[in-house]
Write a protein that holds these residues in place. Sequence first.
Motif, PDB file in Angstrom:
ATOM      1  N   GLY A  28       4.091   7.673  -8.407  1.00  0.00           N
ATOM      2  CA  GLY A  28       3.654   6.291  -8.245  1.00  0.00           C
ATOM      3  C   GLY A  28       3.979   5.755  -6.867  1.00  0.00           C
ATOM      4  O   GLY A  28       3.182   5.051  -6.257  1.00  0.00           O
ATOM      5  N   LEU A  29       5.158   6.112  -6.346  1.00  0.00           N
ATOM      6  CA  LEU A  29       5.557   5.653  -5.021  1.00  0.00           C
ATOM      7  C   LEU A  29       4.630   6.237  -3.956  1.00  0.00           C
ATOM      8  O   LEU A  29       4.192   5.531  -3.047  1.00  0.00           O
ATOM      9  N   GLN A  30       4.308   7.516  -4.074  1.00  0.00           N
ATOM     10  CA  GLN A  30       3.386   8.147  -3.125  1.00  0.00           C
ATOM     11  C   GLN A  30       2.020   7.462  -3.183  1.00  0.00           C
ATOM     12  O   GLN A  30       1.398   7.223  -2.157  1.00  0.00           O
ATOM     13  N   ALA A  31       1.577   7.125  -4.378  1.00  0.00           N
ATOM     14  CA  ALA A  31       0.285   6.448  -4.533  1.00  0.00           C
ATOM     15  C   ALA A  31       0.299   5.102  -3.816  1.00  0.00           C
ATOM     16  O   ALA A  31      -0.654   4.766  -3.108  1.00  0.00           O
ATOM     17  N   LEU A  32       1.363   4.347  -3.987  1.00  0.00           N
ATOM     18  CA  LEU A  32       1.454   3.044  -3.321  1.00  0.00           C
ATOM     19  C   LEU A  32       1.505   3.202  -1.806  1.00  0.00           C
ATOM     20  O   LEU A  32       0.874   2.434  -1.070  1.00  0.00           O
ATOM     21  N   GLU A  33       2.246   4.210  -1.337  1.00  0.00           N
ATOM     22  CA  GLU A  33       2.330   4.442   0.108  1.00  0.00           C
ATOM     23  C   GLU A  33       0.972   4.829   0.691  1.00  0.00           C
ATOM     24  O   GLU A  33       0.604   4.381   1.776  1.00  0.00           O
ATOM     25  N   GLU A  34       0.219   5.663  -0.024  1.00  0.00           N
ATOM     26  CA  GLU A  34      -1.104   6.073   0.454  1.00  0.00           C
ATOM     27  C   GLU A  34      -2.053   4.878   0.516  1.00  0.00           C
ATOM     28  O   GLU A  34      -2.816   4.732   1.475  1.00  0.00           O
ATOM     29  N   VAL A  35      -2.010   4.024  -0.490  1.00  0.00           N
ATOM     30  CA  VAL A  35      -2.875   2.841  -0.490  1.00  0.00           C
ATOM     31  C   VAL A  35      -2.445   1.886   0.624  1.00  0.00           C
ATOM     32  O   VAL A  35      -3.283   1.302   1.313  1.00  0.00           O
ATOM     33  N   GLU A  36      -1.141   1.750   0.825  1.00  0.00           N
ATOM     34  CA  GLU A  36      -0.645   0.897   1.909  1.00  0.00           C
ATOM     35  C   GLU A  36      -1.157   1.413   3.259  1.00  0.00           C
ATOM     36  O   GLU A  36      -1.603   0.629   4.108  1.00  0.00           O
ATOM     37  N   THR A  37      -1.132   2.715   3.459  1.00  0.00           N
ATOM     38  CA  THR A  37      -1.628   3.309   4.706  1.00  0.00           C
ATOM     39  C   THR A  37      -3.119   3.035   4.881  1.00  0.00           C
ATOM     40  O   THR A  37      -3.575   2.646   5.965  1.00  0.00           O
ATOM     41  N   ALA A  38      -3.870   3.235   3.804  1.00  0.00           N
ATOM     42  CA  ALA A  38      -5.313   3.002   3.871  1.00  0.00           C
ATOM     43  C   ALA A  38      -5.625   1.537   4.157  1.00  0.00           C
ATOM     44  O   ALA A  38      -6.506   1.221   4.970  1.00  0.00           O
ATOM     45  N   MET A  39      -4.905   0.634   3.507  1.00  0.00           N
ATOM     46  CA  MET A  39      -5.147  -0.792   3.741  1.00  0.00           C
ATOM     47  C   MET A  39      -4.756  -1.171   5.159  1.00  0.00           C
ATOM     48  O   MET A  39      -5.407  -2.000   5.786  1.00  0.00           O
ATOM     49  N   GLY A  40      -3.688  -0.573   5.681  1.00  0.00           N
ATOM     50  CA  GLY A  40      -3.284  -0.840   7.055  1.00  0.00           C
ATOM     51  C   GLY A  40      -4.380  -0.450   8.036  1.00  0.00           C
ATOM     52  O   GLY A  40      -4.684  -1.185   8.980  1.00  0.00           O
ATOM     53  N   ALA A  41      -4.991   0.710   7.815  1.00  0.00           N
ATOM     54  CA  ALA A  41      -6.079   1.163   8.686  1.00  0.00           C
ATOM     55  C   ALA A  41      -7.282   0.226   8.582  1.00  0.00           C
ATOM     56  O   ALA A  41      -7.909  -0.122   9.592  1.00  0.00           O
ATOM     57  N   PHE A  42      -7.591  -0.201   7.366  1.00  0.00           N
ATOM     58  CA  PHE A  42      -8.711  -1.126   7.163  1.00  0.00           C
ATOM     59  C   PHE A  42      -8.455  -2.448   7.882  1.00  0.00           C
ATOM     60  O   PHE A  42      -9.319  -2.972   8.590  1.00  0.00           O
ATOM     61  N   LEU A  43      -7.250  -2.980   7.708  1.00  0.00           N
ATOM     62  CA  LEU A  43      -6.923  -4.261   8.331  1.00  0.00           C
ATOM     63  C   LEU A  43      -6.902  -4.157   9.852  1.00  0.00           C
ATOM     64  O   LEU A  43      -7.334  -5.076  10.548  1.00  0.00           O
ATOM     65  N   THR A  44      -6.413  -3.047  10.372  1.00  0.00           N
ATOM     66  CA  THR A  44      -6.403  -2.856  11.819  1.00  0.00           C
ATOM     67  C   THR A  44      -7.822  -2.892  12.361  1.00  0.00           C
ATOM     68  O   THR A  44      -8.087  -3.497  13.400  1.00  0.00           O
ATOM     69  N   ALA A  45      -8.723  -2.283  11.638  1.00  0.00           N
ATOM     70  CA  ALA A  45     -10.113  -2.246  12.082  1.00  0.00           C
ATOM     71  C   ALA A  45     -10.809  -3.591  11.928  1.00  0.00           C
ATOM     72  O   ALA A  45     -11.725  -3.909  12.680  1.00  0.00           O
ATOM     73  N   HIS A  46     -10.364  -4.404  10.964  1.00  0.00           N
ATOM     74  CA  HIS A  46     -11.103  -5.626  10.645  1.00  0.00           C
ATOM     75  C   HIS A  46     -10.384  -6.931  10.970  1.00  0.00           C
ATOM     76  O   HIS A  46     -11.020  -7.974  11.065  1.00  0.00           O
ATOM     77  N   ASN A  47      -9.059  -6.893  11.086  1.00  0.00           N
ATOM     78  CA  ASN A  47      -8.344  -8.137  11.329  1.00  0.00           C
ATOM     79  C   ASN A  47      -6.983  -7.829  11.959  1.00  0.00           C
ATOM     80  O   ASN A  47      -5.995  -7.632  11.262  1.00  0.00           O
ATOM     81  N   ALA A  48      -6.930  -7.815  13.265  1.00  0.00           N
ATOM     82  CA  ALA A  48      -5.728  -7.407  13.991  1.00  0.00           C
ATOM     83  C   ALA A  48      -4.518  -8.303  13.696  1.00  0.00           C
ATOM     84  O   ALA A  48      -3.394  -7.818  13.571  1.00  0.00           O
ATOM     85  N   GLN A  49      -4.705  -9.603  13.556  1.00  0.00           N
ATOM     86  CA  GLN A  49      -3.583 -10.506  13.321  1.00  0.00           C
ATOM     87  C   GLN A  49      -2.934 -10.238  11.967  1.00  0.00           C
ATOM     88  O   GLN A  49      -1.722 -10.143  11.856  1.00  0.00           O
ATOM     89  N   VAL A  50      -3.748 -10.102  10.928  1.00  0.00           N
ATOM     90  CA  VAL A  50      -3.208  -9.814   9.596  1.00  0.00           C
ATOM     91  C   VAL A  50      -2.546  -8.438   9.598  1.00  0.00           C
ATOM     92  O   VAL A  50      -1.485  -8.249   9.018  1.00  0.00           O
ATOM     93  N   ALA A  51      -3.152  -7.479  10.273  1.00  0.00           N
ATOM     94  CA  ALA A  51      -2.591  -6.131  10.346  1.00  0.00           C
ATOM     95  C   ALA A  51      -1.212  -6.160  10.991  1.00  0.00           C
ATOM     96  O   ALA A  51      -0.299  -5.460  10.554  1.00  0.00           O
TER      97      ALA A  51
END
Length: 63
Positions: A28-51
């Motif tokens: 479960g922890l690995q799953a959360l970390e992977e989703v956190e990484t994916a969301m970080g990449a998405f936010l970096t691409a779409h909203n630098a301030q929130v990222a």
Amino acid sequence: MTQEQQLDLARNLIVAGIEMVFQVTGSGLQALEEVETAMGAFLTAHNAQVAAEIATIETKGNA
């Protein structure tokens, strides 16, 4: 599609991602970390301030 519908769809996709990674890794922890990484990449691409704000938050714990 309304904003509420878009948010509902986004939540469902996030939950599906967590479930998929959990099935692959068995952690479960690995799953959360992977989703956190994916969301970080998405936010970096779409909203630098929130990222930048999210980057200060770390997932901590142990499985």
